[in-house]
Scaffold this motif. Structure first.
Motif, PDB file in Angstrom:
ATOM      1  N   TYR A 232       0.735  -1.570   0.408  1.00  0.00           N
ATOM      2  CA  TYR A 232       0.325  -0.068   0.331  1.00  0.00           C
ATOM      3  C   TYR A 232       0.864   1.385   0.496  1.00  0.00           C
ATOM      4  O   TYR A 232       1.490   0.971   0.336  1.00  0.00           O
ATOM      5  CB  TYR A 232      -1.024   0.209   1.022  1.00  0.00           C
ATOM      6  N   MET A 233       0.405   2.049  -0.712  1.00  0.00           N
ATOM      7  CA  MET A 233       0.969   4.033  -0.323  1.00  0.00           C
ATOM      8  C   MET A 233       0.586   4.746   0.877  1.00  0.00           C
ATOM      9  O   MET A 233      -0.710   4.754   0.324  1.00  0.00           O
ATOM     10  CB  MET A 233       0.821   4.192  -2.398  1.00  0.00           C
ATOM     11  N   CYS A 234       1.602   4.991   1.028  1.00  0.00           N
ATOM     12  CA  CYS A 234       0.752   6.241   2.433  1.00  0.00           C
ATOM     13  C   CYS A 234       2.102   6.972   2.322  1.00  0.00           C
ATOM     14  O   CYS A 234       2.709   7.272   1.558  1.00  0.00           O
ATOM     15  CB  CYS A 234       0.654   5.766   3.196  1.00  0.00           C
ATOM     16  N   THR A 235       1.898   8.142   3.153  1.00  0.00           N
ATOM     17  CA  THR A 235       2.660   9.044   2.720  1.00  0.00           C
ATOM     18  C   THR A 235       4.761   9.356   2.935  1.00  0.00           C
ATOM     19  O   THR A 235       5.267   9.901   2.553  1.00  0.00           O
ATOM     20  CB  THR A 235       2.842  10.670   4.057  1.00  0.00           C
ATOM     21  N   GLN A 236       4.692   7.751   3.329  1.00  0.00           N
ATOM     22  CA  GLN A 236       5.878   7.789   3.612  1.00  0.00           C
ATOM     23  C   GLN A 236       6.196   6.414   2.862  1.00  0.00           C
ATOM     24  O   GLN A 236       7.434   6.155   2.639  1.00  0.00           O
ATOM     25  CB  GLN A 236       6.258   6.531   5.061  1.00  0.00           C
ATOM     26  N   GLY A 237       6.005   6.525   1.910  1.00  0.00           N
ATOM     27  CA  GLY A 237       6.055   5.852   1.024  1.00  0.00           C
ATOM     28  C   GLY A 237       5.529   4.436   0.652  1.00  0.00           C
ATOM     29  O   GLY A 237       4.244   3.786   1.543  1.00  0.00           O
TER      30      GLY A 237
ATOM     31  N   THR B 159       6.607  -3.626   6.291  1.00  0.00           N
ATOM     32  CA  THR B 159       7.612  -2.376   6.515  1.00  0.00           C
ATOM     33  C   THR B 159       7.959  -1.704   5.052  1.00  0.00           C
ATOM     34  O   THR B 159       7.511  -1.472   4.039  1.00  0.00           O
ATOM     35  CB  THR B 159       8.194  -3.698   5.544  1.00  0.00           C
ATOM     36  N   VAL B 160       8.716  -1.087   5.648  1.00  0.00           N
ATOM     37  CA  VAL B 160       9.184   0.568   4.179  1.00  0.00           C
ATOM     38  C   VAL B 160      10.166   0.638   4.688  1.00  0.00           C
ATOM     39  O   VAL B 160      11.650   0.681   6.058  1.00  0.00           O
ATOM     40  CB  VAL B 160       8.543   1.931   5.101  1.00  0.00           C
TER      41      VAL B 160
ATOM     42  N   TRP C  24       0.442  -3.182  19.849  1.00  0.00           N
ATOM     43  CA  TRP C  24       1.671  -2.667  19.074  1.00  0.00           C
ATOM     44  C   TRP C  24       2.174  -4.023  19.659  1.00  0.00           C
ATOM     45  O   TRP C  24       2.182  -3.760  21.099  1.00  0.00           O
ATOM     46  CB  TRP C  24       2.254  -1.603  19.426  1.00  0.00           C
ATOM     47  N   LYS C  25       2.822  -4.639  18.332  1.00  0.00           N
ATOM     48  CA  LYS C  25       3.562  -5.345  19.001  1.00  0.00           C
ATOM     49  C   LYS C  25       5.027  -5.250  19.136  1.00  0.00           C
ATOM     50  O   LYS C  25       5.694  -5.315  19.283  1.00  0.00           O
ATOM     51  CB  LYS C  25       3.171  -6.818  18.011  1.00  0.00           C
ATOM     52  N   HIS C  26       5.313  -4.488  17.492  1.00  0.00           N
ATOM     53  CA  HIS C  26       6.059  -3.065  17.857  1.00  0.00           C
ATOM     54  C   HIS C  26       6.056  -2.536  16.085  1.00  0.00           C
ATOM     55  O   HIS C  26       5.830  -2.014  16.224  1.00  0.00           O
ATOM     56  CB  HIS C  26       7.250  -4.524  16.637  1.00  0.00           C
ATOM     57  N   GLU C  27       6.647  -1.110  18.415  1.00  0.00           N
ATOM     58  CA  GLU C  27       5.594   0.296  17.258  1.00  0.00           C
ATOM     59  C   GLU C  27       7.692   0.876  16.544  1.00  0.00           C
ATOM     60  O   GLU C  27       7.984   1.136  17.568  1.00  0.00           O
ATOM     61  CB  GLU C  27       5.126   1.070  18.614  1.00  0.00           C
ATOM     62  N   PRO C  28       6.901   1.121  15.756  1.00  0.00           N
ATOM     63  CA  PRO C  28       8.467   2.352  15.225  1.00  0.00           C
ATOM     64  C   PRO C  28       7.847   3.783  15.759  1.00  0.00           C
ATOM     65  O   PRO C  28       6.994   4.210  15.700  1.00  0.00           O
ATOM     66  CB  PRO C  28       8.745   1.998  13.906  1.00  0.00           C
ATOM     67  N   ASP C  29       9.110   4.572  16.253  1.00  0.00           N
ATOM     68  CA  ASP C  29       9.308   5.726  16.115  1.00  0.00           C
ATOM     69  C   ASP C  29       8.595   6.222  14.864  1.00  0.00           C
ATOM     70  O   ASP C  29       8.689   6.219  13.746  1.00  0.00           O
ATOM     71  CB  ASP C  29      10.522   6.479  16.248  1.00  0.00           C
ATOM     72  N   GLY C  30       7.302   7.276  15.375  1.00  0.00           N
ATOM     73  CA  GLY C  30       7.384   8.237  14.094  1.00  0.00           C
ATOM     74  C   GLY C  30       5.578   7.595  13.368  1.00  0.00           C
ATOM     75  O   GLY C  30       4.813   8.453  12.052  1.00  0.00           O
ATOM     76  N   PHE C  31       5.081   5.957  13.306  1.00  0.00           N
ATOM     77  CA  PHE C  31       4.260   5.881  12.417  1.00  0.00           C
ATOM     78  C   PHE C  31       3.284   5.464  13.303  1.00  0.00           C
ATOM     79  O   PHE C  31       2.992   5.163  14.521  1.00  0.00           O
ATOM     80  CB  PHE C  31       5.018   4.256  11.749  1.00  0.00           C
TER      81      PHE C  31
ATOM     82  N   ASP D 185      -3.359   5.238  -0.062  1.00  0.00           N
ATOM     83  CA  ASP D 185      -4.136   5.305  -1.021  1.00  0.00           C
ATOM     84  C   ASP D 185      -4.717   3.444  -1.091  1.00  0.00           C
ATOM     85  O   ASP D 185      -4.627   2.901   0.049  1.00  0.00           O
ATOM     86  CB  ASP D 185      -3.099   5.463  -2.054  1.00  0.00           C
ATOM     87  N   ALA D 186      -4.523   2.818  -2.636  1.00  0.00           N
ATOM     88  CA  ALA D 186      -5.151   1.679  -1.972  1.00  0.00           C
ATOM     89  C   ALA D 186      -3.764   0.255  -1.461  1.00  0.00           C
ATOM     90  O   ALA D 186      -2.405   0.710  -1.537  1.00  0.00           O
ATOM     91  CB  ALA D 186      -5.595   1.925  -3.821  1.00  0.00           C
ATOM     92  N   PHE D 187      -5.129  -0.838  -1.466  1.00  0.00           N
ATOM     93  CA  PHE D 187      -3.996  -1.375  -1.173  1.00  0.00           C
ATOM     94  C   PHE D 187      -4.521  -2.845  -2.197  1.00  0.00           C
ATOM     95  O   PHE D 187      -5.929  -2.609  -2.862  1.00  0.00           O
ATOM     96  CB  PHE D 187      -3.654  -2.403   0.514  1.00  0.00           C
TER      97      PHE D 187
END
Length: 132
Positions: free
Chosen positions: A24-29, A58-59, A92-99, A130-132
């Motif tokens: 899927y596409m979001c602001t992070q790419g 995963t980004v 959250w099982k694994h929470e990255p900063d800023g997401f 956006d879409a997935f």
């Protein structure tokens, strides 16, 4: 869209232990997505199914690979083949900063034959996605 044969078909698409893969596409790419179905049960309304899953994203920003995992839960409305999965608060099982957590809203269908004939496609209902 609401044919009885489609209703029966929709009820056989999700099973516990399945792993669905996509993007899927979001602001992070562009983000890769895996949806590990952990629980499927009859919906309390008597129509459709309740679904619970671990959503992993995963980004790859080029500089670093960021991953996150949390629980989503929702419902399959078998008559319309519509699926809505929302993030479970504080899961959250694994929470990255800023997401942040996102949900998925889409439609399921069977396409073709082979080992993976089912398709789940739709939208990530968050501004900037956006879409997935």
């Amino acid at each position: 869209r609401q044919q009885l044969s489609r209703h029966d078909e929709a009820l056989t698409i999700f099973e516990g232990g399945q792993l669905w893969l996509g993007n899927y596409m979001c602001t992070q790419g562009l983000s890769s997505l895996s949806l590990n179905i952990t629980k499927v049960s009859p919906a309390t309304s008597g129509q459709g199914q309740s679904i619970e899953a671990d959503l992993k994203f995963t980004v790859n920003s080029g500089e670093a690979v960021v991953q996150g995992v949390y629980v989503v839960a929702g419902r399959l409305d078998a008559m319309g083949q519509e699926v809505s999965l929302s993030p479970v608060p504080n899961s959250w099982k694994h929470e990255p900063d800023g997401f942040g957590m996102v949900g998925l809203q889409g439609v399921v269908s069977r396409e073709g034959t082979g080992p993976s004939p089912a398709r789940f496609a739709g939208l990530v209902p968050v501004l900037g996605c956006d879409a997935f």
